[in-house]
Structures are given as structure tokens and as C-alpha cells.
Motif scaffolding. Structure first.
Motif, PDB file in Angstrom:
ATOM      1  N   PRO A 168      35.344  40.277  38.582  1.00 33.79           N
ATOM      2  CA  PRO A 168      35.331  39.275  39.492  1.00 33.79           C
ATOM      3  C   PRO A 168      34.646  39.943  40.790  1.00 33.79           C
ATOM      4  CG  PRO A 168      37.467  40.487  39.116  1.00 33.79           C
ATOM      5  CD  PRO A 168      36.649  41.044  38.099  1.00 33.79           C
ATOM      6  N   THR A 169      34.339  38.622  41.829  1.00 31.34           N
ATOM      7  CA  THR A 169      33.859  39.149  42.863  1.00 31.34           C
ATOM      8  C   THR A 169      34.837  39.783  43.822  1.00 31.34           C
ATOM      9  OG1 THR A 169      32.173  37.445  42.609  1.00 31.34           O
ATOM     10  CG2 THR A 169      32.455  38.173  44.841  1.00 31.34           C
ATOM     11  N   SER A 170      34.534  40.747  44.463  1.00 33.25           N
ATOM     12  CA  SER A 170      35.739  41.201  45.633  1.00 33.25           C
ATOM     13  C   SER A 170      36.498  40.432  46.403  1.00 33.25           C
ATOM     14  CB  SER A 170      35.213  42.555  46.222  1.00 33.25           C
ATOM     15  OG  SER A 170      34.028  42.225  46.980  1.00 33.25           O
ATOM     16  N   GLY A 171      37.555  40.400  46.532  1.00 35.03           N
ATOM     17  CA  GLY A 171      38.096  39.308  47.322  1.00 35.03           C
ATOM     18  C   GLY A 171      38.556  38.011  46.798  1.00 35.03           C
ATOM     19  N   ILE A 172      37.982  37.588  45.759  1.00 32.44           N
ATOM     20  CA  ILE A 172      38.265  36.431  44.860  1.00 32.44           C
ATOM     21  C   ILE A 172      39.183  36.638  43.791  1.00 32.44           C
ATOM     22  CG2 ILE A 172      37.312  34.521  44.074  1.00 32.44           C
ATOM     23  CD1 ILE A 172      34.865  34.808  45.769  1.00 32.44           C
ATOM     24  N   PRO A 173      40.291  36.334  43.605  1.00 35.66           N
ATOM     25  CA  PRO A 173      41.216  36.551  42.359  1.00 35.66           C
ATOM     26  C   PRO A 173      40.505  35.726  41.242  1.00 35.66           C
ATOM     27  CG  PRO A 173      42.237  35.547  43.823  1.00 35.66           C
ATOM     28  CD  PRO A 173      41.160  35.694  44.685  1.00 35.66           C
ATOM     29  N   VAL A 174      40.792  35.983  40.028  1.00 35.32           N
ATOM     30  CA  VAL A 174      40.729  35.420  38.888  1.00 35.32           C
ATOM     31  C   VAL A 174      41.837  34.866  38.196  1.00 35.32           C
ATOM     32  CG1 VAL A 174      39.384  35.329  36.548  1.00 35.32           C
ATOM     33  CG2 VAL A 174      38.329  36.422  38.463  1.00 35.32           C
ATOM     34  N   ASN A 175      41.946  33.762  37.806  1.00 36.19           N
ATOM     35  CA  ASN A 175      42.994  33.122  37.249  1.00 36.19           C
ATOM     36  C   ASN A 175      42.728  33.306  35.444  1.00 36.19           C
ATOM     37  OD1 ASN A 175      45.336  31.710  36.088  1.00 36.19           O
ATOM     38  ND2 ASN A 175      44.964  29.997  37.379  1.00 36.19           N
ATOM     39  N   ARG A 176      43.361  34.172  34.957  1.00 37.26           N
ATOM     40  CA  ARG A 176      43.380  34.648  33.595  1.00 37.26           C
ATOM     41  C   ARG A 176      43.648  33.444  32.882  1.00 37.26           C
ATOM     42  NH1 ARG A 176      43.410  39.355  30.568  1.00 37.26           N
ATOM     43  NH2 ARG A 176      43.866  40.343  32.719  1.00 37.26           N
ATOM     44  N   ASP A 177      44.900  32.671  32.969  1.00 40.23           N
ATOM     45  CA  ASP A 177      45.232  31.487  32.151  1.00 40.23           C
ATOM     46  C   ASP A 177      44.260  30.198  32.410  1.00 40.23           C
ATOM     47  OD1 ASP A 177      47.594  32.947  31.672  1.00 40.23           O
ATOM     48  OD2 ASP A 177      48.658  31.927  33.476  1.00 40.23           O
ATOM     49  N   ALA A 178      43.637  29.995  33.377  1.00 39.68           N
ATOM     50  CA  ALA A 178      42.676  29.067  33.700  1.00 39.68           C
ATOM     51  C   ALA A 178      41.364  29.395  32.689  1.00 39.68           C
ATOM     52  CB  ALA A 178      42.232  28.639  35.079  1.00 39.68           C
TER      53      ALA A 178
END
Length: 192
Positions: free
Chosen positions: A150-160
């Protein structure tokens, strides 16, 4: 996959790998050994010195195996048996190419795993809001593993991401089926 017999034959041929490299390698090794033994026999008949070992010495050492310590003989026997087992399994099983068959009725469609990985990477990066350069996908015979950084500061939704990749794989109708697994790096990269 199409039910047409010609399509089935084409897809089988394109997804299976022949064992000709193994067969040729073993044939060359055996030819070299037999040529060497034949040369040693001819040299012995002509009264010339042996290249490596005289046939009489080879025969005597083969008969003298029983005089060696049991551990050495047992180890050599296990190694030879394991080599024979590996070669037998390789001869009887089919090789696989890094390809899958797409589920179509109109044609025989064979797709390389790298093409599937590229498409999954594009969909995973879009669903996870991750730069495409930070997405890596590896596709094997039964599994696709998606690596996201991920890009720092932007969370990644694993389920999506997992849902997007699973839907995409289902839409391809791959044979054999491929299951997806998503891995997200704990270390993020600084965005550009």
C-alpha cells in the motif's frame, strides 16, 4: 471448456509438457556410458592400457561389493532406488505448462499464467486503490497469490481486493480452477 473432441485434444496438447528433455538426457548419458564401456573392452582385447578402468577390474569390483561395509552398500542401494523411483514417477506422470484453459464453447482457448496474473494485478490494484507498480501477482496451477504494497497513509481493504480477484477468476472460467489469496505488505511505500 468446449465439448468438441478436437478442442479437447488441442487444449490437452497445449497445457501438457512432454518429457522429451528428460528422455533425451538419459539417452545421452546411457550412450556415453555404453561407448565408454565398449571402448574399454576393445582396448582390453587389443592389449592397450585402459582409459579409466579395465573391464576385469570393473567386474571384480562389482563382485566385491559384498565385502564392503553394510552401511555403504545400504546407502548406495537407497540412492539408486530413490533415483529409480524419481525417474519412474517422471516417466508416468504428465508435465504441465504454465497455462490454463478458458471456459468457452466456441473455441479452444488456452491462456498463459502470466496473462492471467497481469489481468488480476490490474483488477487488484484498482480494487485496493494501490499503484499498479506496487501490485504483484503469481499464478500457479491451482493458486493465484496477490501481493499488494500500500501507499503510506492509504489503507487497503483486503476483503474488497479478495472479492474483486475472486470475481475476476470466476468470470474467466479457468480449468483447472484457481483460488486466490491476497497478501498485503505491512510496510507501505511513500506515494509519488
Amino acid at each position: 471448456m468446449s465439448a468438441h473432441p478436437i478442442y479437447a485434444r488441442v487444449t490437452r496438447r497445449e497445457t501438457r509438457s512432454p518429457r522429451s528433455v528428460l528422455a533425451i538426457t538419459l539417452a545421452v548419458i546411457l550412450i556415453v556410458v555404453f561407448v565408454w564401456v565398449g571402448t574399454e573392452i576393445v582396448l582390453a582385447l587389443l592389449g592397450q592400457p585402459a582409459l579409466l578402468a579395465a573391464p576385469a577390474d570393473m567386474f571384480a569390483s562389482a563382485l566385491g561389493v559384498g565385502d564392503l561395509p553394510g552401511g555403504i552398500v545400504a546407502t548406495a542401494g537407497i540412492v539408486v532406488a530413490a533415483l529409480g523411483l524419481v525417474l519412474t514417477i517422471a516417466a508416468l506422470t504428465q508435465g504441465r505448462r504454465a497455462r490454463h484453459v478458458l471456459g468457452t464453447e466456441r473455441a479452444a482457448t488456452v491462456v498463459d499464467n502470466e496473462v492471467i496474473a497481469s489481468a488480476l494485478a490490474r483488477h487488484a490494484s484498482s480494487a485496493g486503490n494501490v499503484d499498479p507498480d506496487n501490485t504483484t501477482v503469481s499464478v500457479s496451477h491451482r493458486r493465484a497469490v496477490v501481493y499488494l504494497t500500500p501507499t503510506s497513509g492509504i489503507p487497503v481493504n483486503r476483503d474488497a481486493v479478495s472479492e474483486a480477484v475472486t470475481q475476476q477468476l470466476a468470470s474467466y472460467g479457468l480449468h483447472p480452477t484457481v483460488r486466490a489469496r491476497v497478501r498485503i505488505s505491512e510496510k507501505a511505500k511513500v506515494g509519488a
